[in-house]
Every structure is written in C-alpha cells, then in structure tokens.
Design a protein around this motif. Structure first.
Motif, PDB file in Angstrom:
ATOM      1  N   GLN A   1      -1.280 -26.104  42.745  1.00  0.00           N
ATOM      2  CA  GLN A   1      -1.667 -27.055  43.783  1.00  0.00           C
ATOM      3  C   GLN A   1      -2.548 -28.150  43.227  1.00  0.00           C
ATOM      4  O   GLN A   1      -3.446 -27.884  42.437  1.00  0.00           O
ATOM      5  N   THR A   2      -2.265 -29.387  43.630  1.00  0.00           N
ATOM      6  CA  THR A   2      -2.824 -30.506  42.894  1.00  0.00           C
ATOM      7  C   THR A   2      -3.945 -31.252  43.593  1.00  0.00           C
ATOM      8  O   THR A   2      -4.548 -32.129  42.989  1.00  0.00           O
ATOM      9  N   GLY A   3      -4.240 -30.944  44.865  1.00  0.00           N
ATOM     10  CA  GLY A   3      -5.388 -31.586  45.498  1.00  0.00           C
ATOM     11  C   GLY A   3      -5.297 -33.086  45.600  1.00  0.00           C
ATOM     12  O   GLY A   3      -6.097 -33.788  44.994  1.00  0.00           O
ATOM     13  N   CYS A   4      -4.348 -33.604  46.359  1.00  0.00           N
ATOM     14  CA  CYS A   4      -4.223 -35.040  46.657  1.00  0.00           C
ATOM     15  C   CYS A   4      -3.727 -35.884  45.492  1.00  0.00           C
ATOM     16  O   CYS A   4      -3.292 -37.007  45.694  1.00  0.00           O
ATOM     17  N   CYS A   5      -3.866 -35.427  44.272  1.00  0.00           N
ATOM     18  CA  CYS A   5      -3.622 -36.306  43.143  1.00  0.00           C
ATOM     19  C   CYS A   5      -2.641 -35.686  42.168  1.00  0.00           C
ATOM     20  O   CYS A   5      -3.045 -35.150  41.130  1.00  0.00           O
TER      21      CYS A   5
ATOM     22  N   THR B   1      -3.114 -36.709  38.514  1.00  0.00           N
ATOM     23  CA  THR B   1      -4.275 -36.167  37.800  1.00  0.00           C
ATOM     24  C   THR B   1      -3.917 -34.823  37.161  1.00  0.00           C
ATOM     25  O   THR B   1      -4.273 -34.556  36.009  1.00  0.00           O
ATOM     26  N   ALA B   2      -3.191 -34.001  37.914  1.00  0.00           N
ATOM     27  CA  ALA B   2      -2.900 -32.641  37.446  1.00  0.00           C
ATOM     28  C   ALA B   2      -1.923 -32.600  36.279  1.00  0.00           C
ATOM     29  O   ALA B   2      -1.851 -31.603  35.561  1.00  0.00           O
TER      30      ALA B   2
ATOM     31  N   ASP C   1      -4.513 -36.469  33.612  1.00  0.00           N
ATOM     32  CA  ASP C   1      -5.925 -36.595  33.250  1.00  0.00           C
ATOM     33  C   ASP C   1      -6.629 -35.246  33.151  1.00  0.00           C
ATOM     34  O   ASP C   1      -7.529 -35.068  32.355  1.00  0.00           O
ATOM     35  N   ASP C   2      -6.248 -34.328  34.010  1.00  0.00           N
ATOM     36  CA  ASP C   2      -6.875 -33.006  33.979  1.00  0.00           C
ATOM     37  C   ASP C   2      -5.783 -31.950  34.106  1.00  0.00           C
ATOM     38  O   ASP C   2      -5.419 -31.521  35.183  1.00  0.00           O
TER      39      ASP C   2
ATOM     40  N   SER D   1      -5.739 -28.894  33.190  1.00  0.00           N
ATOM     41  CA  SER D   1      -6.178 -27.504  32.980  1.00  0.00           C
ATOM     42  C   SER D   1      -5.441 -26.511  33.884  1.00  0.00           C
ATOM     43  O   SER D   1      -5.066 -25.436  33.427  1.00  0.00           O
ATOM     44  N   ALA D   2      -5.211 -26.853  35.167  1.00  0.00           N
ATOM     45  CA  ALA D   2      -4.548 -25.893  36.059  1.00  0.00           C
ATOM     46  C   ALA D   2      -3.088 -25.689  35.626  1.00  0.00           C
ATOM     47  O   ALA D   2      -2.564 -24.573  35.652  1.00  0.00           O
TER      48      ALA D   2
ATOM     49  N   LEU E   1      -1.885 -26.137  32.537  1.00  0.00           N
ATOM     50  CA  LEU E   1      -1.868 -25.393  31.272  1.00  0.00           C
ATOM     51  C   LEU E   1      -2.060 -23.902  31.524  1.00  0.00           C
ATOM     52  O   LEU E   1      -1.377 -23.064  30.924  1.00  0.00           O
TER      53      LEU E   1
ATOM     54  N   GLN F   1     -10.636 -21.975  34.019  1.00  0.00           N
ATOM     55  CA  GLN F   1     -10.290 -23.329  33.570  1.00  0.00           C
ATOM     56  C   GLN F   1     -11.444 -23.979  32.834  1.00  0.00           C
ATOM     57  O   GLN F   1     -11.264 -24.652  31.816  1.00  0.00           O
TER      58      GLN F   1
ATOM     59  N   ILE G   1       2.361 -31.200  46.441  1.00  0.00           N
ATOM     60  CA  ILE G   1       1.194 -31.927  46.917  1.00  0.00           C
ATOM     61  C   ILE G   1       0.517 -31.171  48.038  1.00  0.00           C
ATOM     62  O   ILE G   1      -0.679 -30.942  48.005  1.00  0.00           O
ATOM     63  N   TYR G   2       1.252 -30.751  49.056  1.00  0.00           N
ATOM     64  CA  TYR G   2       0.539 -30.041  50.113  1.00  0.00           C
ATOM     65  C   TYR G   2       1.215 -28.776  50.631  1.00  0.00           C
ATOM     66  O   TYR G   2       0.824 -28.252  51.648  1.00  0.00           O
ATOM     67  N   THR G   3       2.230 -28.321  49.947  1.00  0.00           N
ATOM     68  CA  THR G   3       2.823 -27.032  50.329  1.00  0.00           C
ATOM     69  C   THR G   3       3.283 -26.378  49.026  1.00  0.00           C
ATOM     70  O   THR G   3       3.061 -26.914  47.954  1.00  0.00           O
TER      71      THR G   3
ATOM     72  N   ARG H   1      -1.542 -28.025  53.139  1.00  0.00           N
ATOM     73  CA  ARG H   1      -2.901 -28.343  52.713  1.00  0.00           C
ATOM     74  C   ARG H   1      -2.825 -29.154  51.436  1.00  0.00           C
ATOM     75  O   ARG H   1      -1.898 -29.000  50.647  1.00  0.00           O
ATOM     76  N   LEU H   2      -3.830 -30.013  51.266  1.00  0.00           N
ATOM     77  CA  LEU H   2      -3.822 -30.885  50.094  1.00  0.00           C
ATOM     78  C   LEU H   2      -4.542 -30.255  48.914  1.00  0.00           C
ATOM     79  O   LEU H   2      -4.248 -30.552  47.769  1.00  0.00           O
ATOM     80  N   PHE H   3      -5.514 -29.405  49.210  1.00  0.00           N
ATOM     81  CA  PHE H   3      -6.337 -28.836  48.142  1.00  0.00           C
ATOM     82  C   PHE H   3      -6.038 -27.350  47.970  1.00  0.00           C
ATOM     83  O   PHE H   3      -5.612 -26.677  48.904  1.00  0.00           O
TER      84      PHE H   3
END
Ligand code: GDP
Ligand code: MG
Lengths: 203, 212
Positions: free
Chosen positions: A68-72, A75-76, A79-80, A82-83, A85, B92, A44-46, B208-210
C-alpha cells in the motif's frame, strides 16, 4: 548490474487503466509454465489489483503481495522504495527458486518511473484510448523505460487513434529503445512482451 | 546533523505510506479540519508519542535487553493492525539504516520506536535524547502531512498546529531521556483507545489511501 544470486526484477508502470494488471496477468499466463514467478502490486487505495490477479487464477495467490502506497504511488516505486523492497525480498525468501519478480506500480502520471534500486528493467504501458498524442508528450516513462508497450490496439478504430503516429512519435522520443504495440484482448498471452522478458532473463 | 538526516521526511524508510491513525479519524468524522487536527495531534503526542519517545530513549541508552524492550513495546500496542504497522516500519527503518549508514550489524526486526533508538545508538553523536525527540516528532509530523493530503487542509495552518506542539514535544522527549536507563517497569503506558479501535476499523475498510 544485478547480483547473480537473485531473480530478475521487472517493473510495470504507466497511467491508470492502461492495462498494467492485464499485462501482468498475460505474462503469468505466457511464462508461468517455464519460469518461477512472483508478483508485487502497488494499489493506491484498495488491494484490487492483487485480488484481480488472485481471482484470475494465473498464479498461486501465495506468490502475489500487495503493497500500500499512501496517496503517492510514485514515491513507493522511486523515492522511497523500502516497502516494495521488503515485499520483493519476502517473496524471494519464501520462494527460493524464483526466476522473475514483476512489480506493478499504482497507476500514476507520465513522470512516474521506477528506481533501479528496486527493479532491473522497467516497462511503461500506455494505451491507445488515452489518445494518440501521448507518446509525443514524452516524459521519463515514455522516453526512458526499457520497453514501451502501447496497449489496446483493438480500440484504435473506435477512438480514432492513429497507430502509425503513436509508433512514429515513440520512436522519435526513444531512439533505439524498443516499442511494442499490442492488444491484450486479441493476444491474452502478450507474446511479444513475453519474448522481450525472456530476452532480459537471458542477458 | 545525523538527527536531521534520520528525521528528514524524505529519508527513505517507508513512513510516507502511513497516516499515524489520522485516516481512520478522518473516515470516522473525528478529524474534519485544522481545529480537530490540533486536538488529534495533541492527544497522539501525549499518549502514543510519549510511549514511543520512552521506548526509543530506552533503546538508545543501551541499558536494556532488546528482546525484553521489544516485548514491552508490543505490550503497549493493543491493536493487531498497529502492531503489524509498527513492525513493518521498524523493519523498513532498520533495513534503510543498515544500507545508508553502512551499519551491517543492526538487528532486522524490531518495533518502530525501539528501532529508532537502536539506530540512534548506532549513529555517531546520537543518544537517548535524540531518539526521544525523533519519536515524539514522528508521532505528529506523519499524521499532520497525511491530514493535509486527506482533507485538503491549508498546509500552513496544519504545520502551524505542529509548530505549536513543539514545546510539549520537547518536554516529553526530555522526560523520556531522563528515564531512559530506569528499569523497564517504569516505562509509561498511556494509551489512546480510539487510535487502537480506529486502526482496526481502518484495516478492515475496503477503500483507504494509507497502509495504517
Ligand atoms: N479493449 C481492450 N481493453 C483492455 C486491454 N488491456 C486491458 N484492457 C482493459 O482495460 C481496463 C484496465 O486494465 P488494467 O489492467 O486494470 O489497467 P491498469 O490500471 O493499468 O492496471 C480493464 O477493463 C481491462 O480489461 C486491451 O488490450 N484492449
Ligand atoms: Mg493495475
């Protein structure tokens, strides 16, 4: 159905701290000698999980990729995809003889499951310390995952969890689908889960 | 309708994991609320957004060699971390579009704005003006939604900021579309140094989250 020309992909999901990374490490220990393996982690964040696996020395670090999944995290993997895959396909392109790719999801809640566009089979990992009511609460992971692992049975006496209740509730929710109770502390090679993985590869 | 399909935030092309530089700006204390978000988004739209819109329109026009255009894109992204993110997002998007639009002959590795243009060119009814609108909108919608998550902003106010920027985004897209077929030496190259510097700090930060 999985195309025959690529490795089997297995997703490992479940709440934060239930033992997903420990299970991935255990499977690498158990299966590393007989199978060509690679791992994708979703942090999630590291990149803590990927780093832990690399340090643990259970697998060549070049076979471990962190997404890295960006808060969600859900989703990774759902729902999405792509990263994820792209990460799986890059590993498959690099290691041509792979038999198995394990994808660990970032820890999320009981509703987070993998898309079957990303994985062929999925394991949902709960732990005894999360409370013996969790299997009864159900949710898509507990109910529908191809394998439910109830980890940390060594802690049951310490947290007052009733393993019989957990196994019974899981069986009610899951019908014929398999459930494995284990302790990765007592069995660092996760023998029963490794056996289930072998059976998926043989299918 | 095809433009709505491609620009839908739920279209599965991996954008959700990227903050468009807002996480770095939040970490550095440059964006702390809706007012500073407005400044950030206006700045991003008129710099990185303008360049992205021009590249996307140029790619959609079919008037340029894609390898050259992709090199022009790379030359406009000084930060290695942002170049890598742009590459990842481009790959992507192309991978998703190949599958979703059943367009097997799309290339597989281009910078994100160039990929947007190429996807528009391969999608029925879309051209340079659509590619430019998509790139301009993407330049602000991604960071706005990331800001809501990172700062717990009132989402109505954050999206109000985005809405207020639409006329400017339209103007930028129109300019990009008008110049789509001009020689590549005419491509804009306005930069936002803090976006590049922030991206490098972000890539090196432990928590970091993103992804970018
Ligand atoms: N007591 C006990 N601890 C465990 C077991 N499996 C994992 N742990 C510990 O639980 C913590 C979280 O494990 P981890 O694999 O990182 O969980 P993840 O967040 O699901 O990946 C770590 O401190 C592990 O050492 C187990 O079977 N018994
Ligand atoms: Mg983990």
């Amino acid at each position: 159905m999985r195309p025959d020309d690529r490795p089997v992909r297995i997703g490992i999901g479940g709440p934060v701290g239930s033992g997903k990374t420990a299970l991935v490490a255990a499977l690498c220990r158990a299966l590393g000698a007989e199978l060509e393996l690679a791992v994708v982690t979703n942090d999630i964040y590291t990149d803590e999980d990927a780093e832990f696996l690399k340090r643990a020395g259970v697998l060549d670090p070049a076979r471990i990729t962190a997404v890295q999944t960006g808060c969600c995290p859900h989703t990774a993997i759902r729902d999405d995809i792509s990263a994820n895959l792209a990460a799986v396909e890059d590993l498959e392109a690099r290691w041509k003889a792979l038999d198995l790719v394990l994808v660990e999801s970032g820890g999320d809640n009981l509703t987070a499951t993998f898309s079957y566009g990303l994985v062929d089979h999925q394991v949902f990992v709960l732990d005894v310390a999360g409370g013996d009511k969790v299997p009864r609460k159900g949710g898509p992971g507990v109910t529908n995952a191809d394998l439910l692992v109830i980890n940390k049975t060594d802690l049951a006496p310490l947290v007052g969890a009733d393993l019989g209740v957990m196994a019974g509730d899981a069986a009610v929710k899951r019908g014929e689908r398999p459930v494995i109770l284990c302790s990765l502390v007592d069995d660092p090679g996760a023998a029963d889960v490794a056996g289930w993985v072998r059976a998926q590869l043989a299918r | 309708m095809n433009l709505l399909l491609l620009t839908d935030g739920r279209f599965p092309a991996g954008g959700h994991a990227h903050s468009g530089g807002i996480e770095a700006a939040v970490m550095a204390g440059r964006v702390t609320g809706v007012d500073t978000l407005a400044v950030f988004l206006a700045g991003r739209l008129t710099t990185a957004g303008r360049v992205a819109a021009a590249l996307a329109a140029a790619a959609a026009s079919g008037a340029h060699d894609l390898v050259e255009l992709d090199a022009e894109a790379a030359a406009r992204i000084p930060s290695p971390a942002l170049r890598a993110a742009s590459r990842t997002l481009g790959r992507q998007l192309l991978r998703t579009a190949r599958s979703v639009l059943d367009a097997a002959d799309l290339p597989d590795d281009l910078h994100h704005p160039v990929a947007m243009g190429v996807v528009c060119a391969a999608t029925s009814g879309l051209g340079p003006a659509d590619a430019a609108r998509w790139a301009a909108y993407d330049a602000i919608s991604g960071p706005a939604s990331a800001a809501v998550r990172l700062l717990g902003l009132d989402p109505f106010r954050a999206w109000g900021v985005v809405a207020a920027l639409m006329p400017e985004a339209d103007a930028i897209a129109a300019g990009a579309a008008a110049g789509a077929a001009r020689p590549l030496t005419h491509l804009p190259s306005c930069s936002a140094p803090l976006l590049d510097i922030g991206a490098e700090h972000h890539a090196a930060s432990e928590v970091r989250l993103f992804a970018s």
